[in-house]
Design a protein around this motif. Sequence first.
Motif, short mmCIF file in Angstrom:
data_model
loop_
_atom_site.label_atom_id
_atom_site.label_comp_id
_atom_site.label_asym_id
_atom_site.label_seq_id
_atom_site.Cartn_x
_atom_site.Cartn_y
_atom_site.Cartn_z
N GLN A 187 -16.35 -7.25 49.09
CA GLN A 187 -17.18 -8.31 49.58
C GLN A 187 -17.48 -9.51 48.40
O GLN A 187 -17.46 -9.31 47.41
N GLY A 189 -19.74 -13.33 48.29
CA GLY A 189 -20.88 -14.28 48.65
C GLY A 189 -20.84 -15.41 47.79
O GLY A 189 -20.28 -15.74 47.09
N ILE A 220 -19.14 -9.27 45.17
CA ILE A 220 -20.28 -8.51 45.16
C ILE A 220 -19.73 -6.95 44.92
O ILE A 220 -18.79 -6.61 45.81
N SER A 223 -23.97 -3.03 46.82
CA SER A 223 -25.28 -3.70 47.56
C SER A 223 -26.14 -2.65 47.88
O SER A 223 -25.93 -1.61 47.59
N TYR A 229 -28.09 -7.60 44.82
CA TYR A 229 -26.70 -7.31 44.69
C TYR A 229 -26.03 -7.37 43.41
O TYR A 229 -26.70 -8.13 42.67
N GLU A 244 -30.87 -10.52 47.04
CA GLU A 244 -30.21 -10.81 48.41
C GLU A 244 -30.23 -12.07 49.02
O GLU A 244 -29.43 -12.55 49.71
N ARG A 249 -23.26 -13.42 52.30
CA ARG A 249 -22.23 -12.78 52.38
C ARG A 249 -21.21 -13.34 52.89
O ARG A 249 -21.41 -13.82 54.19
#
Lengths: 252, 636
Positions: A187, A189, A220, A223, A229, A244, A249
């Motif tokens: 992930q 972001g 990330i 989470s 994060y 967050e 994301r």
Amino acid sequence: MRRLWIVALLLGLVRISAVAAPEWQEEWNHAVEAYRNQDFARAARLWNNLRQEGIESADLFYNLGNAWYQVGQKGRAAWMYENALALAPRHGEARRNLALARAHVPRNEATGFVLFRPLAWIFARVTTAEWAALLSILSLLFAACAAWAILARRRGWLFWGAGLLLALMIPVAMCFAFRYTKEEWRQSGVVLRAGVVVRNAPDARAEAYFEAAEGETLEITESDIAGWYRIKHPGTGRTGYLPEETLGRIGK
Amino acid sequence: MSRHSIILFCLLAVFCLAPPLALAQEIEVQASVSQENISLGEMVEYEIHLISNQSRPDTRQIQLTTPPTFVGLRPMREAPMVRQMTEIVNNAVTARVVLSWQLLPEREGKAVITAGQLDYKGQKHSLPRFDILVKKNAVDVLPEELAQANILPARSGNAQIDKQLRGKLFAQLHFSNREPYLQETIVVNCTIYTDGFEDIVGQVGWEAPEWNAFFSEEIDLGDLRWQPVTIGDRRYQAVTIQRLLLTPTKAGKVEIPLSAAQCKVRVQDRGRRSFEDRFFNLTPGMGSLFDNYIDVRLPIASQSIQVKPLPSEGRPPSFQNAVGAFSVAGSIDRREMNQDDLLTLRVEIGGEGFLGSIATPTLPPFPDWREVGTQSDTELAGTAQAHNGKKIFEFLLRPRKTGSLSIPEIPYAFFDPKEKRYVEQVIGPFAIDVARAEKRDLVIARSGESRLQGGGPEFFGEKLAYIHPDPPVPKGKPFHKTWLFSLALVFSLLLIAASVTLRWWQTYRVQNADRFRRQAADSEARRELRLARKRLRQGDSDAFHQCLADALRQYVALKTNRSAAGLTLDQVESLCLQQGASKDVANRLRQVLEKSDAARFLAASAEAQEADLNEAALLLKELDRVFSAAKKGARK
């Protein structure tokens, strides 16, 4: 008579889709109108509503990015451009506008080995679904070629063909696997606003490590840590924690 | 006397008197001791320096007319060591002769080096008296400043060496301020002190504690440099091994836990030779042949600092937690503009202090302007990156109307810890003339073009690619998440597996053709019999007999790996006999085959044909038994 039934069925489907579309199409048109009238904040609000309703489209993300850019929210704009590129990696305008939104972000990403750059360029512009389609076609061709080569009497050129297809299939499969892994498990972001401080613990009073630039992409690594994060800076490798709400994301 | 005679006389006088004057060398005599406060086992050096700024003093001319005596101190050698040195400082030469004694205390208490007198070329110089206090342990002689600092003993893992190092090698943390304000930057030095163990080799380091309540930043010190430090009445060599800038992030009492400095020191192996023996100590500073190098941990006791909260009194409304000696400056990029243009308001806040505490200034409400964007940048200065520099904020403002507009004063407050008060500085006001924008028709540009005619800037001087006005067509699941993708992969695998299996089966059939033919004989014969029965029902007599003959002949041919086409009746009979069939069975088979051949020319009745069919079926059963038995016998 049978053909008439098929035509009627197709017309019915078209009719159903035409009836279903206006619910959000009207909102879309209002947003476009607002954008044309330079009411970028309203345009952004309307397109954001559509996004929150679950409509996933590269053009929607791209337009929303433009609207946010126009109201000065470069971080959110970069986030939306990234989302648009995740769905349509060959969206040249999104890529171009993303570069504008990130003009102030210092570039410290590793450029990689010179021979790998064309591969990276290709890799970045093909979606997972396209890699999957290519892999399917190649695998079917390979299977057909290999089966024919196995069963046929004269099979010299068939074996060469199957080998060639296999040689093509392996890198395509690797690209697909890498892309899929990246999409599903890794992930990342985008920092949504300026002055976001990365801390050494998921606590607002924790020690500040560094300041993330608005619009910058961060990995990330963890989470669901009570509103935080755990992130990793791809350029410097530094890790830390971000609230967050400060990170958008990409993808899911 | 003429003038020339006077000059000549003067020159002669100079030539004659110069050598004796030169010989009357000016000598300065200094006496000193290395420590006046020592412990038992610790050595003290007594030195007499003869300093000349002309030529080097002649050591043969030095006479101690009244030599100093050592009370309570034992010289390691009777005669003093003599060293000669020449120093050049700012082109001035200083020659020096040093007489030195190394003295060991004999007992605890007071020791004395008595006054004496030295004669050099007839000049007499007096030497002062020194009183030296000898204590039992090295820790006892620590100056009061250090004794109060809770110094922890060095740890090497060897009790004897630890004893040598006690009080002579230790580390301390020095805080520039033990009562800082919240977010006030303080300097912390980790310093190693030594008295006799300057030969630290190897990597020195500090296992710093976790700075949980601080923002920390390390300052590069470059090469480590020893410096003499006098603490109380003792001299130490000190080296700062690490320097940190700490910014407390929470108020209250903050405990700094136990930490440790590390180094490697050279110690003398006293077990192998006398500690006083300098025989092998060939070069000063280079160590001797019997030196040991050991890793030493220098624990630093835990301590606390009290972080004061920022005072609430006098806190201006514009204060946003910035702490430091900052200055605030502001500017705008233009004084005249069109309504369509954007104005950049630049605010610079910088100085010495924690830059992380400088937040984006909150602008007061501007009725004439609309804020459309903000960006920030940090310019660092010096080695202390997060603590020296400035933050630059750029606000992008769009005018709401035309005419003479103004940006009102923008206050920004910070707390100056040196001044211990809040300081508020004001930016502006600024006056800007805003003209009406030229009317330009908006068009919907194609993607990639600006929406303004003439390709004018859309935002901030950059060309932003235009939006896509057409509503998107909703797309379904991506291909790789549909069953088609899985099917394609599975089908490919199955296809390859099936072709490999088929190929293997084909090869197997070819390799075992005889076996398969034998296995097929029975089914072939029964198929032919079924066909014959069908022909019988149809009343086709010729076809019936043909099928009957084929069934029997083909059976025998397949079982014996022969071609059925060329088999005569005699061959069929002999083959059956060879396989172990009885003569009766062979004859019956021959009869049925002969009947079939004859029936093609003379048609038999339906009952006779039925009887032949039954006979043939019976014969096939018996032949099957015969051939199976023959096969088993062949296997055995």
